[in-house]
Scaffold this motif. Structure first.
Motif, PDB file in Angstrom:
ATOM      1  N   ALA A 191      22.647 -22.589  33.239  1.00 51.02           N
ATOM      2  CA  ALA A 191      23.433 -22.287  34.429  1.00 51.02           C
ATOM      3  C   ALA A 191      24.106 -20.934  34.280  1.00 51.02           C
ATOM      4  CB  ALA A 191      24.492 -23.383  34.649  1.00 51.02           C
ATOM      5  N   LEU A 192      24.469 -20.351  35.416  1.00 51.66           N
ATOM      6  CA  LEU A 192      25.341 -19.177  35.423  1.00 51.66           C
ATOM      7  C   LEU A 192      26.786 -19.661  35.427  1.00 51.66           C
ATOM      8  CD1 LEU A 192      23.681 -16.908  38.166  1.00 51.66           C
ATOM      9  CD2 LEU A 192      23.346 -16.810  35.689  1.00 51.66           C
ATOM     10  N   ILE A 193      27.596 -19.064  34.584  1.00 53.77           N
ATOM     11  CA  ILE A 193      29.016 -19.427  34.503  1.00 53.77           C
ATOM     12  C   ILE A 193      29.848 -18.224  34.923  1.00 53.77           C
ATOM     13  CG2 ILE A 193      30.838 -20.355  33.041  1.00 53.77           C
ATOM     14  CD1 ILE A 193      28.376 -22.186  33.323  1.00 53.77           C
ATOM     15  N   SER A 194      30.743 -18.413  35.876  1.00 58.97           N
ATOM     16  CA  SER A 194      31.557 -17.300  36.345  1.00 58.97           C
ATOM     17  C   SER A 194      32.522 -16.859  35.251  1.00 58.97           C
ATOM     18  CB  SER A 194      32.339 -17.697  37.599  1.00 58.97           C
ATOM     19  OG  SER A 194      33.421 -18.558  37.264  1.00 58.97           O
ATOM     20  N   PRO A 195      32.913 -15.574  35.235  1.00 62.01           N
ATOM     21  CA  PRO A 195      33.874 -15.112  34.228  1.00 62.01           C
ATOM     22  C   PRO A 195      35.178 -15.900  34.245  1.00 62.01           C
ATOM     23  CG  PRO A 195      32.810 -13.237  35.262  1.00 62.01           C
ATOM     24  CD  PRO A 195      32.377 -14.457  36.035  1.00 62.01           C
ATOM     25  N   ALA A 196      35.650 -16.253  35.432  1.00 59.68           N
ATOM     26  CA  ALA A 196      36.902 -17.001  35.525  1.00 59.68           C
ATOM     27  C   ALA A 196      36.784 -18.380  34.894  1.00 59.68           C
ATOM     28  CB  ALA A 196      37.332 -17.127  36.988  1.00 59.68           C
ATOM     29  N   ALA A 197      35.625 -19.016  35.072  1.00 54.21           N
ATOM     30  CA  ALA A 197      35.421 -20.352  34.512  1.00 54.21           C
ATOM     31  C   ALA A 197      35.208 -20.303  33.011  1.00 54.21           C
ATOM     32  CB  ALA A 197      34.230 -21.023  35.188  1.00 54.21           C
ATOM     33  N   LEU A 198      34.571 -19.243  32.514  1.00 52.89           N
ATOM     34  CA  LEU A 198      34.264 -19.157  31.089  1.00 52.89           C
ATOM     35  C   LEU A 198      35.471 -18.767  30.260  1.00 52.89           C
ATOM     36  CD1 LEU A 198      31.978 -19.366  28.976  1.00 52.89           C
ATOM     37  CD2 LEU A 198      31.675 -16.890  29.246  1.00 52.89           C
ATOM     38  N   GLY A 199      36.295 -17.855  30.778  1.00 55.22           N
ATOM     39  CA  GLY A 199      37.401 -17.336  29.970  1.00 55.22           C
ATOM     40  C   GLY A 199      36.935 -16.199  29.085  1.00 55.22           C
ATOM     41  N   ASP A 200      37.524 -16.084  27.911  1.00 48.95           N
ATOM     42  CA  ASP A 200      37.242 -14.982  27.003  1.00 48.95           C
ATOM     43  C   ASP A 200      35.821 -15.094  26.449  1.00 48.95           C
ATOM     44  OD1 ASP A 200      37.223 -12.947  25.172  1.00 48.95           O
ATOM     45  OD2 ASP A 200      38.768 -13.799  23.872  1.00 48.95           O
ATOM     46  N   PRO A 201      34.925 -14.166  26.800  1.00 52.05           N
ATOM     47  CA  PRO A 201      33.551 -14.262  26.287  1.00 52.05           C
ATOM     48  C   PRO A 201      33.429 -13.855  24.823  1.00 52.05           C
ATOM     49  CG  PRO A 201      33.784 -12.248  27.549  1.00 52.05           C
ATOM     50  CD  PRO A 201      35.085 -12.996  27.685  1.00 52.05           C
ATOM     51  N   MET A 202      34.505 -13.350  24.256  1.00 47.45           N
ATOM     52  CA  MET A 202      34.467 -12.876  22.876  1.00 47.45           C
ATOM     53  C   MET A 202      35.089 -13.873  21.896  1.00 47.45           C
ATOM     54  SD  MET A 202      32.727 -10.261  23.266  1.00 47.45           S
ATOM     55  CE  MET A 202      32.693  -9.984  21.502  1.00 47.45           C
ATOM     56  N   PHE A 271      22.657 -22.847  22.023  1.00 43.79           N
ATOM     57  CA  PHE A 271      23.893 -23.291  22.667  1.00 43.79           C
ATOM     58  C   PHE A 271      24.921 -22.177  22.611  1.00 43.79           C
ATOM     59  CE2 PHE A 271      28.223 -24.840  21.701  1.00 43.79           C
ATOM     60  CZ  PHE A 271      28.530 -25.485  22.891  1.00 43.79           C
ATOM     61  N   VAL A 272      25.558 -21.917  23.753  1.00 47.89           N
ATOM     62  CA  VAL A 272      26.720 -21.031  23.826  1.00 47.89           C
ATOM     63  C   VAL A 272      27.856 -21.836  24.438  1.00 47.89           C
ATOM     64  CG1 VAL A 272      27.715 -18.932  24.813  1.00 47.89           C
ATOM     65  CG2 VAL A 272      25.320 -18.939  24.052  1.00 47.89           C
ATOM     66  N   GLU A 273      28.949 -21.895  23.737  1.00 47.63           N
ATOM     67  CA  GLU A 273      30.109 -22.652  24.201  1.00 47.63           C
ATOM     68  C   GLU A 273      30.509 -22.214  25.615  1.00 47.63           C
ATOM     69  OE1 GLU A 273      34.719 -23.597  22.732  1.00 47.63           O
ATOM     70  OE2 GLU A 273      33.497 -22.086  21.700  1.00 47.63           O
ATOM     71  N   GLY A 274      30.672 -23.194  26.496  1.00 52.81           N
ATOM     72  CA  GLY A 274      31.053 -22.903  27.870  1.00 52.81           C
ATOM     73  C   GLY A 274      29.894 -22.595  28.789  1.00 52.81           C
ATOM     74  N   CYS A 275      28.745 -22.213  28.222  1.00 51.54           N
ATOM     75  CA  CYS A 275      27.559 -21.871  29.018  1.00 51.54           C
ATOM     76  C   CYS A 275      26.510 -22.967  28.996  1.00 51.54           C
ATOM     77  CB  CYS A 275      26.934 -20.569  28.505  1.00 51.54           C
ATOM     78  SG  CYS A 275      27.963 -19.115  28.758  1.00 51.54           S
ATOM     79  N   GLY A 276      26.478 -23.756  27.925  1.00 54.65           N
ATOM     80  CA  GLY A 276      25.564 -24.879  27.878  1.00 54.65           C
ATOM     81  C   GLY A 276      24.413 -24.709  26.918  1.00 54.65           C
ATOM     82  N   THR A 277      23.569 -25.736  26.882  1.00 53.83           N
ATOM     83  CA  THR A 277      22.446 -25.833  25.951  1.00 53.83           C
ATOM     84  C   THR A 277      21.136 -25.594  26.676  1.00 53.83           C
ATOM     85  OG1 THR A 277      23.668 -27.464  24.641  1.00 53.83           O
ATOM     86  CG2 THR A 277      21.298 -27.310  24.261  1.00 53.83           C
ATOM     87  N   LEU A 278      20.305 -24.754  26.088  1.00 55.88           N
ATOM     88  CA  LEU A 278      18.991 -24.423  26.622  1.00 55.88           C
ATOM     89  C   LEU A 278      17.946 -24.997  25.674  1.00 55.88           C
ATOM     90  CD1 LEU A 278      17.342 -22.753  28.701  1.00 55.88           C
ATOM     91  CD2 LEU A 278      17.710 -20.769  27.231  1.00 55.88           C
ATOM     92  N   ILE A 279      17.089 -25.864  26.186  1.00 56.76           N
ATOM     93  CA  ILE A 279      16.118 -26.589  25.354  1.00 56.76           C
ATOM     94  C   ILE A 279      14.700 -26.219  25.780  1.00 56.76           C
ATOM     95  CG2 ILE A 279      15.331 -28.859  24.587  1.00 56.76           C
ATOM     96  CD1 ILE A 279      18.118 -29.940  25.362  1.00 56.76           C
ATOM     97  N   ASN A 280      13.890 -25.822  24.818  1.00 63.03           N
ATOM     98  CA  ASN A 280      12.492 -25.464  25.084  1.00 63.03           C
ATOM     99  C   ASN A 280      11.602 -25.948  23.956  1.00 63.03           C
ATOM    100  OD1 ASN A 280      14.276 -22.975  26.181  1.00 63.03           O
ATOM    101  ND2 ASN A 280      12.541 -23.311  27.543  1.00 63.03           N
ATOM    102  N   SER A 281      10.341 -26.187  24.286  1.00 65.14           N
ATOM    103  CA  SER A 281       9.349 -26.565  23.285  1.00 65.14           C
ATOM    104  C   SER A 281       8.445 -25.371  23.000  1.00 65.14           C
ATOM    105  CB  SER A 281       8.518 -27.752  23.775  1.00 65.14           C
ATOM    106  OG  SER A 281       7.874 -27.423  25.000  1.00 65.14           O
ATOM    107  N   ILE A 282       7.809 -25.410  21.832  1.00 67.11           N
ATOM    108  CA  ILE A 282       6.917 -24.333  21.407  1.00 67.11           C
ATOM    109  C   ILE A 282       5.469 -24.785  21.565  1.00 67.11           C
ATOM    110  CG2 ILE A 282       6.221 -22.855  19.483  1.00 67.11           C
ATOM    111  CD1 ILE A 282       9.046 -22.292  20.589  1.00 67.11           C
ATOM    112  N   VAL A 283       4.661 -23.942  22.196  1.00 63.86           N
ATOM    113  CA  VAL A 283       3.247 -24.232  22.404  1.00 63.86           C
ATOM    114  C   VAL A 283       2.431 -23.016  21.968  1.00 63.86           C
ATOM    115  CG1 VAL A 283       1.455 -24.731  24.097  1.00 63.86           C
ATOM    116  CG2 VAL A 283       3.685 -25.821  24.299  1.00 63.86           C
ATOM    117  N   GLU A 284       1.504 -23.231  21.055  1.00 64.54           N
ATOM    118  CA  GLU A 284       0.614 -22.159  20.626  1.00 64.54           C
ATOM    119  C   GLU A 284      -0.574 -22.060  21.577  1.00 64.54           C
ATOM    120  OE1 GLU A 284      -0.457 -22.875  16.580  1.00 64.54           O
ATOM    121  OE2 GLU A 284       1.616 -22.810  15.870  1.00 64.54           O
ATOM    122  N   GLU A 285      -1.030 -20.846  21.798  1.00 62.36           N
ATOM    123  CA  GLU A 285      -2.159 -20.618  22.689  1.00 62.36           C
ATOM    124  C   GLU A 285      -3.364 -21.468  22.277  1.00 62.36           C
ATOM    125  OE1 GLU A 285      -4.552 -16.882  24.734  1.00 62.36           O
ATOM    126  OE2 GLU A 285      -3.485 -16.569  22.850  1.00 62.36           O
TER     127      GLU A 285
END
Length: 294
Positions: A191-202, A271-285
């Motif tokens: 998802a996209l997280i707005s700066p206001a919702a995320l807070g300090d990105p650092m 995973f990035v705190e406040g931004c969420g988890t991105l899950i993908n599988s690996i497939v070889e050609e």
């Protein structure tokens, strides 16, 4: 100055169950959208009137049900993808401020979304395909020669990204971009997280797991150059257009396992705190898989 305000706090892009059309919307459900989608939990969202990159976009009361979760921005939304190299010092070492930041570009065809396969083409076989968890800054307001103190005014949102890299090909080329430019090698989301919702990105925890094993762990505050400093430096004499993505760099991996690189069938979670988890599988050609939805 405070970051810009939005009518939304977080946004997803998805194909709706009701009509098969693609929408941007703010999900009703709380929690990590990537994990909820992975667990096949029902997701519904208030529809945005148009692309979040347009200043006229507004949330509506209209609700749609998520059938397929997509990358939060599509190829047609993205202007350029800028990646940063050597952004994190080794564990326990002091930060090193470079005179010139390491910069590479990735084509828009590298973009893919949550739960879609990352394809390893024949050209990368035996060249050490690797993961890189990063926080991505999405430029929402164009600018050139942006001062550090005004940098965050240009950020529309943040999200999680996995900057897939061929270690072998990146090392063999005169620059690292050749080893990062394959189709599906920039999973983005959930998802996209707005700066206001995320807070300090650092000050955010980031981590990678492969098949449940922790491979990367750090804090965005460990970066050699802050996101504001990156925006400042990248915009010196260069216009950062709306829809530009800045992949802000990845920490060094933890102690490498015996088989350190990605292979067919692996599940990668970044995973990035406040931004969420991105899950993908690996497939070889040449191995069977479902078709990715971009």
């Amino acid at each position: 100055m405070a970051p810009p305000t939005h009518s939304w706090s977080r946004l997803i892009r998805f194909i709706a169950k009701e009509d098969g059309k693609t929408y941007f919307g703010q999900p009703l459900q709380k929690g990590d959208i990537g994990l909820l989608y992975h667990a096949k939990k029902p997701l519904t969202a208030h529809i945005l009137t148009c692309s979040p990159l347009l200043p006229t976009s507004k949330l509506t009361e209209t609700l749609k049900t998520v059938q397929t979760l997509l990358s939060p921005l599509g190829r047609e939304d993205v202007d350029e993808i800028r990646g940063m190299a050597a952004q994190y010092p080794p564990a326990g070492k002091a930060k090193v401020i470079p005179e010139v930041p390491g910069l590479f570009y990735k084509p828009r065809t590298t973009l893919t979304g949550p739960e879609t396969p990352i394809f390893l083409p024949e050209a990368t076989r035996g060249e050490g395909s690797d993961y890189e968890v990063e926080i991505c800054a999405v430029i929402g307001k164009p600018g050139k020669d942006i001062p550090v103190e005004k940098a965050y005014e240009h950020v529309l949102a943040y999200c999680t990204v996995n900057d897939i890299t061929s270690r072998g090909l990146a090392a063999k080329g005169g620059q690292v971009g050749f080893g990062k430019s394959y189709d599906t090698w920039t999973p983005l989301g959930p998802a996209l997280i707005s700066p206001a919702a995320l807070g300090d990105p650092m000050n955010l925890k980031i981590e990678t797991t492969v098949n449940g094993e922790l491979r990367q762990k750090a804090n965005t505050g460990d970066m050699n150059l802050s996101i504001a400093e990156l925006i400042h430096r990248l915009s010196r004499g260069v216009t950062l257009e709306t829809g530009s993505l800045i992949l802000t760099g990845s920490p060094l991996p933890l102690e490498r396992p015996a088989a350190p690189f990605l292979v067919h069938g692996d599940e990668v979670r970044v995973f990035v705190e406040g931004c969420g988890t991105l899950i993908n599988s690996i497939v070889e050609e040449g191995r069977p898989s479902i078709k990715a939805k971009l």
